[in-house]
Design an enzyme around this catalytic site. Structure first.
Site, mmCIF file in Angstrom:
data_model
loop_
_atom_site.group_PDB
_atom_site.id
_atom_site.type_symbol
_atom_site.label_atom_id
_atom_site.label_comp_id
_atom_site.label_asym_id
_atom_site.label_seq_id
_atom_site.Cartn_x
_atom_site.Cartn_y
_atom_site.Cartn_z
ATOM 1 N N HIS A 102 -4.659 -0.597 5.812
ATOM 2 C CA HIS A 102 -4.175 0.167 6.976
ATOM 3 C C HIS A 102 -5.110 0.086 8.183
ATOM 4 C CE1 HIS A 102 -6.868 3.013 5.071
ATOM 5 N NE2 HIS A 102 -5.980 3.403 4.180
ATOM 6 N N ARG A 137 2.191 9.441 -5.866
ATOM 7 C CA ARG A 137 1.860 10.697 -6.566
ATOM 8 C C ARG A 137 2.309 10.626 -8.029
ATOM 9 N NH1 ARG A 137 -1.190 10.875 -2.191
ATOM 10 N NH2 ARG A 137 -0.248 11.872 -0.386
ATOM 11 N N HIS A 190 0.864 -1.200 0.000
ATOM 12 C CA HIS A 190 0.000 0.000 0.000
ATOM 13 C C HIS A 190 0.892 1.238 0.000
ATOM 14 C CE1 HIS A 190 -3.838 2.140 1.324
ATOM 15 N NE2 HIS A 190 -2.931 3.087 1.173
ATOM 16 N N ASN A 243 -5.133 7.319 -6.154
ATOM 17 C CA ASN A 243 -5.827 8.576 -5.810
ATOM 18 C C ASN A 243 -5.051 9.808 -6.276
ATOM 19 O OD1 ASN A 243 -3.876 8.145 -3.770
ATOM 20 N ND2 ASN A 243 -5.053 9.275 -2.250
ATOM 21 N N ASP A 292 1.542 2.681 3.540
ATOM 22 C CA ASP A 292 0.687 3.860 3.349
ATOM 23 C C ASP A 292 1.521 5.144 3.396
ATOM 24 O OD1 ASP A 292 -1.625 5.225 2.741
ATOM 25 O OD2 ASP A 292 -2.428 5.185 4.771
ATOM 26 N N HIS A 295 3.172 14.582 1.429
ATOM 27 C CA HIS A 295 2.539 15.893 1.227
ATOM 28 C C HIS A 295 3.619 16.933 1.489
ATOM 29 C CE1 HIS A 295 -1.718 14.631 1.102
ATOM 30 N NE2 HIS A 295 -1.360 13.705 1.986
ATOM 31 N N LYS A 353 -9.344 -0.110 -5.842
ATOM 32 C CA LYS A 353 -9.358 0.523 -4.529
ATOM 33 C C LYS A 353 -10.710 1.162 -4.293
ATOM 34 C CE LYS A 353 -7.896 2.283 -0.675
ATOM 35 N NZ LYS A 353 -6.734 3.030 -0.246
ATOM 36 N N LEU A 390 -4.895 9.337 7.953
ATOM 37 C CA LEU A 390 -6.210 8.690 7.983
ATOM 38 C C LEU A 390 -6.063 7.233 7.586
ATOM 39 C CD1 LEU A 390 -8.449 11.492 6.486
ATOM 40 C CD2 LEU A 390 -8.526 10.593 8.810
ATOM 41 N N HIS A 449 1.546 5.390 -1.712
ATOM 42 C CA HIS A 449 1.189 6.564 -2.528
ATOM 43 C C HIS A 449 2.462 7.119 -3.157
ATOM 44 C CE1 HIS A 449 -2.919 6.768 -0.933
ATOM 45 N NE2 HIS A 449 -2.362 6.274 0.155
ATOM 46 N N HIS A 495 -10.542 1.256 1.809
ATOM 47 C CA HIS A 495 -10.331 2.259 2.854
ATOM 48 C C HIS A 495 -11.538 2.146 3.771
ATOM 49 C CE1 HIS A 495 -8.713 6.129 4.495
ATOM 50 N NE2 HIS A 495 -9.913 6.061 5.061
HETATM 51 O O1 DOR Z 1 -3.346 9.619 5.593
HETATM 52 C C1 DOR Z 1 -3.704 9.308 4.465
HETATM 53 N N1 DOR Z 1 -3.137 9.844 3.363
HETATM 54 N N2 DOR Z 1 -4.688 8.422 4.333
HETATM 55 C C2 DOR Z 1 -5.221 8.146 3.140
HETATM 56 O O2 DOR Z 1 -6.118 7.345 3.098
HETATM 57 C C3 DOR Z 1 -4.765 8.841 1.916
HETATM 58 C C4 DOR Z 1 -3.394 9.321 2.061
HETATM 59 C C5 DOR Z 1 -2.983 10.296 0.988
HETATM 60 O O3 DOR Z 1 -3.214 10.036 -0.192
HETATM 61 O O4 DOR Z 1 -2.389 11.320 1.337
HETATM 62 ZN ZN ZN Z 2 -3.313 5.119 1.569
#
Ligand code: DOR
Ligand code: ZN
Length: 345
Positions: A174, A17, A13, A41, A247, A251, A99, A219, A15, A136
Site C-alpha cells: 500500500h 478478519r 493485500h 494481523n 487493503d 472495522h 508480513k 494507515l 484483511h 508495512h
Molecule cells: O488502515 C489500515 N488498516 N492499515 C493497516 O495497516 C492495517 C489495517 C487493519 O488491519 O485494519
Molecule cells: Zn493492510
C-alpha cells in the site's frame, strides 16, 4: 452501454478478519477476485504454518457454495520467527509470504518486529527460498511526522535491508508517496508494490472534507495531491512492479466513529469497481487488466486466472451500511454515494 471485460483479478493485500466478521465480508471479495493475499494481523496473529492452515480452512468453510476463491495465506513475522518456519512455508504450498509490521505501526501490530537485526537470519532463508516479504513501510518513531513515516522508512529500513539481502523478494505494501513509487520503480526486479484504490482516488483533504471523516482514515494515511498523482502515474504505467492490493480493512461502525477511531477503509464491496474509476479518470482503462490481473501473479510466480469478469459503466449506489457484527454494521467507502462502475453478475 460501455463494458469492460478483464481476466479475473486478484487482491494482493486483504484483511478478512475471522469468525462472524469474516463470514460477513468474504463474499464481497470472493465474487470479484480469484485469489487474495490474506493478512495475518488477527488477535492473536497468524504466526505459524499450522495456524495459517487452520485459518485457511475457516475461510474455505465460510465461502458461499457457488463461488470458487483461493485464499493465499501469510504469516506474521515476529522477532522470534525461526528460520525453520520458512522451510515449512515453502513446503506448505498455501502460505505465500510473510508480513513485516514494525511493532506498533498499525492495527494489531504489537507483536511486530522491534529490531530488524533480529530477523535477518530468517529473512536470509526467505531470500534463499524465494519467499516474499510483504512490508508495512512506516517507521514508528513518534518524533517523525505521521505524513513522513513512509518516506523515512525507505532510508532507515528498506534500503539497508535490501543492501544486506539484495535478492530478497519484497512487496512494499500500500504505497502512498512519490518517494515510495520512485524507490520501487528504480529498485531491482525483486522489489514490487501494491497500491490501494483509495490512495489512487483521494488525497488527504478527504480526511477533513467539511468536518472530520473517520471513514477516510487508514494507515498509511492519505497524502498530498502530488503523491496521489505519482501513484496514478505508476499504477497506470504498465510497469509490472505495481499491482492491485485493496487493503480493504473492515472495522465495525462503532470503532470507526469514535473518539479514537480505528484505521482502515472497507472497499471490498467495490473492490475492482473503484480501480476502474481511477483508471478511467487517468484515461488508462486499457492498463487495468495488467495491474489487476497479470502483474501480481507474475511476481508471485503463479498463472493468471483462467476466467474473466465484466464491468458495466453505470453509476451504482453504495449502501449506507453493510451487515458486519450483530448490532454493529460496517460503513463502506462511498457509503450513501455512487461508484461509476458495476460488476455484471
Ligand atoms: O488502515 C489500515 N488498516 N492499515 C493497516 O495497516 C492495517 C489495517 C487493519 O488491519 O485494519
Ligand atoms: Zn493492510
Amino acid at each position: 452501454m460501455q463494458t469492460l471485460t478483464l481476466i479475473r483479478p486478484d487482491d494482493w493485500h486483504l484483511h478478512l478478519r475471522d469468525g462472524d466478521a469474516m463470514k460477513a465480508v468474504l463474499p464481497d471479495t470472493a465474487r470479484r477476485f480469484g485469489r487474495a493475499i490474506v493478512m495475518p494481523n488477527l488477535k492473536p496473529p497468524v504466526r505459524t504454518v499450522a495456524e495459517a492452515g487452520e485459518y485457511r480452512q475457516r475461510i474455505l468453510a465460510a465461502l458461499p457454495a457457488d463461488i470458487s476463491f483461493e485464499p493465499l495465506m501469510t504469516l506474521y513475522l515476529t522477532d522470534v520467527t525461526p528460520p525453520e518456519e520458512i522451510v515449512r512455508v515453502k513446503e506448505s504450498g498455501f502460505v505465500k509470504a510473510l508480513k513485516l509490521y514494525p511493532a506498533g505501526a498499525t492495527t494489531n501490530s504489537d507483536a511486530g518486529v522491534t529490531d530488524f537485526d533480529k530477523v535477518i537470519p530468517t529473512l536470509r532463508v526467505m531470500a534463499e527460498l524465494g519467499v516474499p516479504l510483504l512490508v508495512h513501510g512506516e517507521v514508528t518513531d513518534p518524533s517523525v511526522d505521521v505524513f513522513d513515516r513512509e518516506a523515512v522508512f525507505i532510508d532507515r529500513v528498506m534500503r539497508p535491508l535490501l543492501d544486506k539481502l539484495p535478492s530478497l523478494k519484497v512487496v512494499f505494501e500500500h504505497i502512498t508517496t512519490k518517494q515510495a513509487a520512485n524507490f520501487v520503480w528504480s529498485a531491482g526486479e525483486n522489489v514490487a508494490a501494491t497500491i490501494t484504490a483509495h490512495h489512487l482516488l483521494m488525497n488527504r483533504n478527504a480526511i477533513f472534507a467539511g468536518g472530520i471523516r473517520p471513514h477516510h482514515y487508514c494507515l498509511p494515511v492519505l497524502k498530498r495531491e502530488i503523491h496521489r498523482e505519482a501513484l496514478v502515474e505508476v499504477a497506470t504505467s504498465g510497469n509490472p512492479k505495481f499491482f492491485l492490493g485493496t487493503d480493504s480493512a473492515p472495522h465495525a461502525q462503532s470503532t470507526k466513529e469514535a473518539a479514537c477511531g480505528c484505521a482502515g477503509m472497507y472497499t471490498a464491496n467495490n473492490g475492482i469497481e473503484l480501480y476502474a474509476e481511477a483508471f478511467e479518470s487517468a484515461g488508462a482503462l486499457d492498463r487495468l487488466e495488467g495491474f489487476a490481473s497479470r502483474h501480481g501473479p507474475l511476481f508471485y510466480g503463479l498463472p493468471a486466472n483462467s476466467d474473466s469478469i465484466t464491468l458495466v459503466k453505470e453509476a451504482t449506489e453504495v449502501p449506507a451500511s453493510l451487515h458486519y457484527l450483530p448490532n454493529d454494521p460496517l460503513v463502506p467507502l462511498r457509503a450513501g454515494e455512487t461508484v461509476g462502475w458495476r460488476l455484471r453478475s
